[in-house]
Design a protein around this motif. Sequence first.
Motif, short mmCIF file in Angstrom:
data_model
loop_
_atom_site.label_atom_id
_atom_site.label_comp_id
_atom_site.label_asym_id
_atom_site.label_seq_id
_atom_site.Cartn_x
_atom_site.Cartn_y
_atom_site.Cartn_z
N MET A 1 0.84 -1.19 0.00
CA MET A 1 0.00 0.00 0.00
C MET A 1 0.88 1.24 0.00
N ARG A 2 0.47 2.20 -0.80
CA ARG A 2 1.13 3.49 -0.81
C ARG A 2 0.12 4.53 -0.37
N TRP A 3 0.45 5.26 0.68
CA TRP A 3 -0.47 6.22 1.26
C TRP A 3 -0.17 7.62 0.75
N THR A 4 -1.23 8.39 0.60
CA THR A 4 -1.11 9.77 0.14
C THR A 4 -2.11 10.64 0.92
N PHE A 5 -1.92 11.93 0.86
CA PHE A 5 -2.82 12.87 1.52
C PHE A 5 -4.20 12.80 0.86
N SER A 6 -5.24 12.90 1.68
CA SER A 6 -6.61 12.81 1.17
C SER A 6 -7.31 14.17 1.26
N TRP A 7 -7.50 14.80 0.10
CA TRP A 7 -8.25 16.05 0.07
C TRP A 7 -9.70 15.80 0.45
N ALA A 8 -10.23 14.67 0.04
CA ALA A 8 -11.61 14.32 0.40
C ALA A 8 -11.74 14.19 1.92
N GLY A 9 -10.72 13.60 2.55
CA GLY A 9 -10.73 13.47 4.00
C GLY A 9 -10.67 14.82 4.70
N LEU A 10 -9.90 15.75 4.15
CA LEU A 10 -9.80 17.09 4.73
C LEU A 10 -11.14 17.81 4.65
N VAL A 11 -11.80 17.72 3.51
CA VAL A 11 -13.12 18.35 3.35
C VAL A 11 -14.13 17.69 4.28
N PHE A 12 -14.10 16.37 4.36
CA PHE A 12 -14.97 15.63 5.27
C PHE A 12 -14.80 16.14 6.70
N LEU A 13 -13.56 16.26 7.16
CA LEU A 13 -13.30 16.73 8.53
C LEU A 13 -13.80 18.15 8.74
N GLY B 1 -18.08 8.46 7.23
CA GLY B 1 -16.74 7.97 7.58
C GLY B 1 -16.50 6.57 7.05
N PHE B 2 -17.50 5.73 7.16
CA PHE B 2 -17.41 4.37 6.63
C PHE B 2 -17.18 4.41 5.11
N LEU C 1 -9.02 3.92 9.03
CA LEU C 1 -10.19 4.79 9.14
C LEU C 1 -11.44 3.96 9.38
N LEU C 2 -11.54 2.81 8.75
CA LEU C 2 -12.69 1.94 8.95
C LEU C 2 -12.79 1.52 10.42
N GLY C 3 -11.67 1.10 10.99
CA GLY C 3 -11.66 0.73 12.41
C GLY C 3 -12.00 1.89 13.32
N ALA C 4 -11.43 3.06 13.02
CA ALA C 4 -11.71 4.25 13.82
C ALA C 4 -13.18 4.63 13.73
#
Length: 151
Positions: free
Chosen positions: A1-13, A116-117, A128-131
């Motif tokens: 897995m390669r992780w990257t910053f999530s713009w969608a996650g930032l907007v969600f938050l 979030g799911f 994120l799923l676990g959280a």
Amino acid sequence: MRWTFSWAGLVFLAMLIVPNLLWTKVRPKGYDQLEQQENRVLVALERIGQVAMSACALFENKSPRSWLWLVVVFGCMGLYERYWIRYFRSHHTLQDFYRDLGMIPIPGAVLPVAAGFSLAVYGRNPFLLGATVIFGIGHVGIHWRHRQERK
């Protein structure tokens, strides 16, 4: 897995945090009494989930799933914002706070968990799923009990 910053996650938050900050200034009348009776385990799960979701939402797998999952995420969050607008325009009572949004019970608790799911599925983010599961158990559990105690 390669992780990257999530713009969608930032907007969600941002969509999650801003109304909650505003809510601290216009809490429903009688909420403080309910808050004193909250189950400590559910409160602990909610707080742990909040912190974990905030951290995990900012990352996604390099190759996220279909953009249709983003439609679900932001559809849920759009309904969540609608719920808050309705609350802020109300008299700020517990009845206003726990009123269904169409067929969605306790929308202030259910919608961010569903979003979030969906964001976790979109971003292929098992953390994120676990959280979200931890947060959902605490958050939905607390507000479900509040709603039942009001009846």
